[in-house]
Design a protein around this motif. Structure first.
Motif, PDB file in Angstrom:
ATOM      1  N   GLN A   8      -6.581   8.793  14.260  1.00  0.00           N
ATOM      2  CA  GLN A   8      -5.929  10.100  14.226  1.00  0.00           C
ATOM      3  C   GLN A   8      -4.686  10.115  15.110  1.00  0.00           C
ATOM      4  OE1 GLN A   8      -8.409  13.317  15.566  1.00  0.00           O
ATOM      5  NE2 GLN A   8      -6.852  14.885  15.235  1.00  0.00           N
ATOM      6  N   ILE A   9      -4.784   9.454  16.279  1.00  0.00           N
ATOM      7  CA  ILE A   9      -3.631   9.384  17.178  1.00  0.00           C
ATOM      8  C   ILE A   9      -2.446   8.761  16.464  1.00  0.00           C
ATOM      9  CG2 ILE A   9      -2.750   8.379  19.317  1.00  0.00           C
ATOM     10  CD1 ILE A   9      -5.680   8.410  20.322  1.00  0.00           C
ATOM     11  N   ARG A  10      -2.706   7.680  15.720  1.00  0.00           N
ATOM     12  CA  ARG A  10      -1.618   7.013  15.010  1.00  0.00           C
ATOM     13  C   ARG A  10      -1.160   7.819  13.796  1.00  0.00           C
ATOM     14  NH1 ARG A  10      -2.625   1.402  11.962  1.00  0.00           N
ATOM     15  NH2 ARG A  10      -3.966   2.822  10.775  1.00  0.00           N
ATOM     16  N   ASN A  11      -2.093   8.212  12.965  1.00  0.00           N
ATOM     17  CA  ASN A  11      -1.731   8.849  11.697  1.00  0.00           C
ATOM     18  C   ASN A  11      -0.996  10.175  11.902  1.00  0.00           C
ATOM     19  OD1 ASN A  11      -2.939   6.690  10.441  1.00  0.00           O
ATOM     20  ND2 ASN A  11      -4.865   7.776  10.012  1.00  0.00           N
ATOM     21  N   GLU A  12      -1.441  10.932  12.908  1.00  0.00           N
ATOM     22  CA  GLU A  12      -0.799  12.226  13.167  1.00  0.00           C
ATOM     23  C   GLU A  12       0.290  12.127  14.245  1.00  0.00           C
ATOM     24  OE1 GLU A  12      -3.648  15.310  13.882  1.00  0.00           O
ATOM     25  OE2 GLU A  12      -4.999  14.620  12.280  1.00  0.00           O
ATOM     26  N   ARG A  13       0.494  10.894  14.701  1.00  0.00           N
ATOM     27  CA  ARG A  13       1.534  10.627  15.707  1.00  0.00           C
ATOM     28  C   ARG A  13       1.383  11.543  16.927  1.00  0.00           C
ATOM     29  NH1 ARG A  13       6.911   9.317  11.963  1.00  0.00           N
ATOM     30  NH2 ARG A  13       5.945   7.580  10.843  1.00  0.00           N
ATOM     31  N   LEU A  14       0.142  11.674  17.369  1.00  0.00           N
ATOM     32  CA  LEU A  14      -0.130  12.530  18.521  1.00  0.00           C
ATOM     33  C   LEU A  14       0.481  11.971  19.806  1.00  0.00           C
ATOM     34  CD1 LEU A  14      -3.876  13.435  17.826  1.00  0.00           C
ATOM     35  CD2 LEU A  14      -1.836  14.736  17.213  1.00  0.00           C
ATOM     36  N   TYR A  15       0.760  10.675  19.800  1.00  0.00           N
ATOM     37  CA  TYR A  15       1.356  10.041  20.973  1.00  0.00           C
ATOM     38  C   TYR A  15       2.738  10.622  21.287  1.00  0.00           C
ATOM     39  CZ  TYR A  15       3.439   7.376  17.140  1.00  0.00           C
ATOM     40  OH  TYR A  15       4.072   7.012  15.979  1.00  0.00           O
ATOM     41  N   ARG A  16       3.396  11.169  20.280  1.00  0.00           N
ATOM     42  CA  ARG A  16       4.724  11.744  20.519  1.00  0.00           C
ATOM     43  C   ARG A  16       4.652  12.908  21.510  1.00  0.00           C
ATOM     44  NH1 ARG A  16       7.546  12.286  14.535  1.00  0.00           N
ATOM     45  NH2 ARG A  16       7.969  10.055  14.175  1.00  0.00           N
ATOM     46  N   GLY A  17       3.587  13.685  21.420  1.00  0.00           N
ATOM     47  CA  GLY A  17       3.412  14.794  22.343  1.00  0.00           C
ATOM     48  C   GLY A  17       3.199  14.338  23.775  1.00  0.00           C
ATOM     49  N   MET A  18       2.847  13.061  23.960  1.00  0.00           N
ATOM     50  CA  MET A  18       2.685  12.498  25.298  1.00  0.00           C
ATOM     51  C   MET A  18       3.988  11.889  25.820  1.00  0.00           C
ATOM     52  SD  MET A  18      -0.912  10.483  24.954  1.00  0.00           S
ATOM     53  CE  MET A  18      -2.415  11.228  24.316  1.00  0.00           C
ATOM     54  N   GLY A  19       5.004  11.831  24.955  1.00  0.00           N
ATOM     55  CA  GLY A  19       6.283  11.280  25.390  1.00  0.00           C
ATOM     56  C   GLY A  19       6.572   9.889  24.902  1.00  0.00           C
ATOM     57  N   LEU A  20       5.668   9.266  24.130  1.00  0.00           N
ATOM     58  CA  LEU A  20       5.904   7.930  23.586  1.00  0.00           C
ATOM     59  C   LEU A  20       6.684   8.028  22.276  1.00  0.00           C
ATOM     60  CD1 LEU A  20       2.378   6.338  24.157  1.00  0.00           C
ATOM     61  CD2 LEU A  20       4.491   5.680  25.334  1.00  0.00           C
ATOM     62  N   THR A  21       7.589   7.100  22.064  1.00  0.00           N
ATOM     63  CA  THR A  21       8.306   7.034  20.794  1.00  0.00           C
ATOM     64  C   THR A  21       7.499   6.205  19.795  1.00  0.00           C
ATOM     65  OG1 THR A  21       9.502   4.999  21.340  1.00  0.00           O
ATOM     66  CG2 THR A  21      10.492   7.087  22.061  1.00  0.00           C
ATOM     67  N   ASP A  22       7.898   6.262  18.530  1.00  0.00           N
ATOM     68  CA  ASP A  22       7.232   5.450  17.509  1.00  0.00           C
ATOM     69  C   ASP A  22       7.320   3.969  17.858  1.00  0.00           C
ATOM     70  OD1 ASP A  22       6.750   7.805  16.175  1.00  0.00           O
ATOM     71  OD2 ASP A  22       8.297   7.497  14.646  1.00  0.00           O
ATOM     72  N   ALA A  23       8.499   3.527  18.283  1.00  0.00           N
ATOM     73  CA  ALA A  23       8.691   2.109  18.602  1.00  0.00           C
ATOM     74  C   ALA A  23       7.828   1.695  19.791  1.00  0.00           C
ATOM     75  CB  ALA A  23      10.162   1.833  18.888  1.00  0.00           C
TER      76      ALA A  23
END
Length: 753
Positions: A8-23
């Motif tokens: 879910q973290i990857r598919n919904e790109r929840l990491y972006r809300g933590m400040g990480l970029t896709d790369a």
């Protein structure tokens, strides 16, 4: 809380809300060989944030000179340490708390002071002084007055309670800081030169303790918040809450524990909390660390591993003890009534491994978290047009006396007593020269030497010419140390800039750090610690690039301490340095144009070195009664401050001018001579019997010098052969200078205005 699954973290790109970029997230996945879980993603998000990883600035910071015979500990530890002589080390560092202070000014400033305090005693040093550097918008706005009043209260509230004097600082007011104030805090401590403790987790099997306050949910993602483009959009929960009384107890307990010799390593839980302290300590030892989070003392029910690792609750430390000495730590913290818990152990497998309720909730390589954070080579581009170059001088100028009053009443120049009266500046009775001097001077236990301290910066100069402005910031700090009677030793810095993703901001950063490096090399003041604060912008407006320099110096004997106010009537006033009349970069021209104008003032680094060496020598020969450098407001403001501080007047002779000048040319010449901010200039008060020797020494050193006047009387007079440019009672100037801040701050400062 039900934590999202890795998919879910990857598919919904929840990491972006933590400040990480896709790369960045893709890089983490590739290096781990799997998807990180929620806790692991949080670990990377804070340690790979700009605030913790220096990913945009690291390549430029490597330019700084960091070594020298005086350096005992350079960058990479909790604070830098220099050799003060007589077996004494001086630990010092400066850090920013800008974004928290924009949201919660009292707590933002207070926790900035508390955090830098812990960095110092973590080294095994007894903190002895605070300094601060502040930037705000104009005080005409109610919200700026609210921020300013509460930041000052927060600094005083924490510093006064822990019993450490606040001895020096600066405050600048400019509209560019309206939505993003700068709050930079510096702390200085004393320790045996051979008694440093470092933040390292070494010795396989050694126990790991968390000591101090219990962990709460305040400050979660504070490091990411500090790397955010617009802090006003963030939640207030990212701002920590400090307790200075608890901080005082923690300091005493930690220093007592360090004195036992049983501490292997110790680190403050500052930005990124338990994550940064554990991972960075393991990284310094090239080892690993294993933590059992069930054992972490918490103050809120139901805290998750993610929350415990990312919390930035204040007044907490991570301590690695010698195995078998656990009882030593437990007894000391019990004595001080502070929580202590054994939460883990040192390993040799190079991994940060976290356990909670019998389950391994995170298992990642320490090197990937800390040492392999991305390093960006951001695009760099000079602006299409240099700012300020197209601004024309006005056709008419205000009368010099009118301009002098306006500059003395400008909040950036005016007397700062309204600020420092809220600080305890003399607790512990070591303060020899406090706020208001060119540099603070403190007595140091165990030696006859004295410590000189200052912090300086001028964002206006760096905005107009980043390379020159960066060099001038270092030079001004050193000049202030020299004027107080000291020999500069080393610097810390706080580099406050806008959005590094903008090529023109990275141009400012690259050029400013290059200029700083050149000045540090020329002045023999290596960089031993520091901090970078990017993303200082709000509503798409970047602040002026503002590198702030914190400097320490040594005064070998009490006899060399030099005041910055006239001491006696009928003494000569000697101006060292070129009698420049350019208004480039000056506050005078800025007030007329409504924006920074021209280039930064002309600056010759070799001339600066010669000037400082000359003044250092003259003070040791006993030929200087008082000294004050020329800076904001120019020579006229310098003379006024010397008069106000000494309670006496001066009569000054300006150079003779050409007889055929037009009225406008004559006005420009007067304004230039009075208000030019050309650096590398110092006003000396000299006894009449020493004037010839001072002028001869200046000629020998290649430093321009002229006796420009005599002290005495009750008026500040600047005259030429045909007219008085200024002739005003010192008492009148003093009232303008001393009333400026109090008068502005009597206006209500209602929160949220």
């Amino acid at each position: 809380m039900v934590e999202p699954k890795a998919e879910q973290i990857r598919n919904e790109r929840l990491y972006r809300g933590m400040g990480l970029t896709d790369a960045e997230y893709d890089c983490i996945v590739a290096q781990l060989g799997r998807l990180p879980n929620w806790v692991e993603t949080g670990l990377f998000s804070v340690l790979w944030s700009e605030h913790c990883s220096y990913k945009s600035s690291r390549r430029y910071l490597k330019r700084f000179p960091t070594n020298g015979p005086q350096v005992l500990q350079g960058p990479g530890e909790n604070a830098g340490v220099v050799d003060f002589g007589d077996g004494i080390g001086i630990a010092f560092k400066m850090e920013s708390h800008n974004h928290p202070s924009a949201i919660e000014p009292y707590q933002g400033a207070a926790t900035g002071v508390g955090g830098i305090l812990r960095d110092i005693f973590t080294m095994g040093a007894r903190p002895i002084a605070f300094l601060n550097s502040l930037r705000f918008g104009t005080l005409d706005e109610a919200h700026t007055r609210y921020l300013f009043a509460n930041v000052v209260a927060g600094i005083g509230g924490y510093g006064n309670c822990v019993g450490i004097p606040t001895v020096a600082g600066e405050a600048v007011f400019d509209e560019v800081y309206r939505d993003n104030p700068l709050v930079n805090a510096m702390c200085v401590g004393v320790l045996p030169a051979d008694g440093m403790v470092r933040g390292t987790a070494s010795g396989v099997g050694n126990p790991v303790f968390v000591v101090g306050a219990r962990t709460g949910r305040d400050g979660i993602h504070g490091a990411t918040f500090a790397s955010a483009e617009d802090p006003h959009e963030k939640e207030r929960s990212a701002v920590q809450v400090g307790d200075p009384f608890f901080g005082k107890l923690l300091m005493e307990a930690c220093l007592e524990l360090i004195a036992t010799g049983a501490v292997v390593g110790i680190q403050d839980m500052g930005a990124a909390g338990l994550t940064s302290s554990s991972a960075e300590m393991a990284s310094r030892a090239d080892g690993g660390i294993e933590l059992y989070l069930d054992a972490v003392p918490v103050r809120e029910d139901g805290m998750t591993p993610y929350e415990m690792m990312l919390s930035e609750s204040q007044e907490r430390m991570l301590v690695v003890m010698e195995r078998g000495k656990e009882a030593v730590a437990e007894a000391i913290f019990a004595k001080w009534g502070l929580p202590i818990a054994n939460i883990g152990r040192v390993t040799d497998d190079g991994r940060l491994r976290l356990w909670f309720r019998g389950e391994c909730v995170a298992d990642v390589p320490v090197s990937l978290l800390v040492d392999e954070a991305p390093v960006y080579d951001r695009p760099v581009a000079a602006p299409a047009a240099l700012p300020g170059r197209e601004v024309a001088l006005p056709e008419t100028f205000p009368a010099p006396e009118t301009a002098l009053r306006e500059l003395l009443g400008h909040p950036s120049v005016a007397d700062k007593r309204w600020i420092y009266r809220q600080y305890d500046t003399t607790v512990k009775a070591a303060t020899r020269v406090g706020p208001g001097g060119d540099a603070a001077v403190l007595r140091v236990p165990g030696t006859n030497r004295l410590l000189a301290l200052c912090c300086d910066g001028n964002g206006r100069y760096v905005y107009l010419n980043p390379r020159k402005g960066g060099a001038m910031a270092v030079a001004e700090a050193a000049r202030n140390i020299v004027c107080a009677g000291g020999q500069p030793l080393a610097i810390t810095n706080c580099l406050n800039f806008g959005n590094p993703e903008k090529p023109e901001i990275m141009y400012q950063f690259a050029e400013a750090t290059a200029g700083m490096s050149e000045a540090c090399l020329a002045l023999n003041t290596p960089v031993v610690s520091g901090n970078v604060s990017f993303y200082n912008e709000s509503r798409s407006a970047d602040i002026h690039p503002t590198p702030v320099i914190g400097m320490v110096g040594v005064i070998e004997d009490e006899r060399y301490v030099t005041p910055n106010a006239f001491q006696q009537a009928d003494h000569a006033v000697v101006l060292l340095g070129v009698e420049d009349d350019s208004l480039d970069g000056s506050l005078y021209w800025k007030t007329l144009a409504g924006q920074p104008a021209g280039d930064a003032p002309a600056f010759d680094l070799a001339a600066e070195v010669n000037l400082q060496n000359l003044v250092h020598r003259l003070i040791r020969e006993g030929r200087v009664v008082s000294a004050h450098d020329v800076s904001d407001g120019g020579l006229a403001v310098t003379l006024a401050e010397l008069c106000i501080g000494g309670g006496m007047g001066v009569v000054v002779e300006a150079p003779a001018g050409a007889a055929d000048l037009s009225a406008s040319q004559a006005s420009l010449r007067a304004a230039g001579w009075l208000f030019s901010e050309a650096p590398s200039r110092i006003c000396l008060e000299v006894r009449p019997t020493d004037v010839a020797e001072v002028l001869a020494a200046a000629a020998e050193a290649g430093v321009p010098a002229r006796q420009i006047g005599w002290t005495g009387g009750s008026r500040l007079v600047v005259r030429t052969t045909c007219e008085d440019w200024v002739n005003v009672p010192v008492a009148e100037l003093a009232q303008v200078y001393q009333d400026a801040l109090p008068n502005r701050m009597q206006v209500p400062v209602t929160p949220g205005a």
